[in-house]
Design an enzyme around this catalytic site. Sequence first.
Site, PDB file in Angstrom:
ATOM      1  CG  HIS A   1     100.708  -9.934  54.621  1.00  0.00           C
ATOM      2  ND1 HIS A   1     100.169  -8.816  54.024  1.00  0.00           N
ATOM      3  CD2 HIS A   1      99.650 -10.638  55.116  1.00  0.00           C
ATOM      4  CE1 HIS A   1      98.860  -8.834  54.154  1.00  0.00           C
ATOM      5  NE2 HIS A   1      98.522  -9.925  54.819  1.00  0.00           N
TER       6      HIS A   1
ATOM      7  NE  ARG B   1      95.128  -9.838  58.336  1.00  0.00           N
ATOM      8  CZ  ARG B   1      96.378  -9.929  58.775  1.00  0.00           C
ATOM      9  NH1 ARG B   1      96.701  -9.438  59.951  1.00  0.00           N
ATOM     10  NH2 ARG B   1      97.318 -10.504  58.045  1.00  0.00           N
TER      11      ARG B   1
ATOM     12  CE1 TYR C   1      94.358  -4.698  52.850  1.00  0.00           C
ATOM     13  CE2 TYR C   1      96.564  -5.623  52.840  1.00  0.00           C
ATOM     14  CZ  TYR C   1      95.243  -5.671  53.239  1.00  0.00           C
ATOM     15  OH  TYR C   1      94.815  -6.712  54.007  1.00  0.00           O
TER      16      TYR C   1
END
Length: 312
Positions: A279, A256, A288
């Site tokens: 999210h 993921r 990220y």
Amino acid sequence: MTAPSGMMHWIQSFLEAQAAELDAATNTQLAYARDLKDFADWLDRRKIHFLDADRTTIENYLISCEAEGLAVSTRARRLSAIKQLYRFAFEEGWRSDNPAVQIKGPGKPKRLPKTLSVEDVDRLLHAARTHGRDTARNTCLMELLYATGMRVTELVSLPIAAARGNPQMLLVRGKGGKERMVPLSAAALNAISDWLDVRDTAEDLAKRKGIPASKFLFPSRSKDGHLTRHRFFALIKELAVAAGISPERVTPHTIRHAFATHLLAGGADLRAIQTMLGHADLATTEIYTHVLDDRLKDLVLTHHPLSKKRTT
């Protein structure tokens, strides 16, 4: 409203309300139940009831959790469960206050998610296509996971109806019953088509034996009727070994993370990734960018001419 006498009745009423009003996921419900039972047991040993616990009592419980060596994330989750229980009790009129409302959690350390390279994922996908007996199913699982970034529970519990009709988008039911649409890659669509051929043939044989058709894309004989999280976790490890990758590096969650990181590296919009991952908060997705920051830093330090020591 009069409060229940037993603490277990408090917990049961709270969980029932969560299930009915918020459509809380089964895993979330189980986590709440475990955390609140631990708190109730701790109170019971001190002859204290939910009705009488004050802020100091709750803080002492959290201190005892820390003394046990529980992780910051576990302590934060337990405090969250306690806060929600007392908010429910306040709304129901069982208590005139919420003793946990002003307690600050320990705060989770911001750790960069572990991820895999594109080459690693390619090797895992090749292993799925060539390793074991259920190659069509395994390929479909892995292609879908990498193409959509779904959570493992969302993946294994996909209804068969979502995959019918060669869909370009997949409807995913996420945490709290929230639905989102995620696009499918050509590879994922091909994998779905191949798996449906195998799955439908097996279903036809089962029907002749009087076995009712499954409503899941990945049926199994488990209690829930679909492939379990634990079996898929084990499958991921098997594929990692077959791909020559350390199984410690590979979980459904790292794939993921790879989905999100690889999309971001390719120039995808952060808010689009947030939507596809499901999210609620963009800040969760923004972690990220830190993974890419580190990679860009390494790239500059390795290849930029000014970073190299000049020799005289």
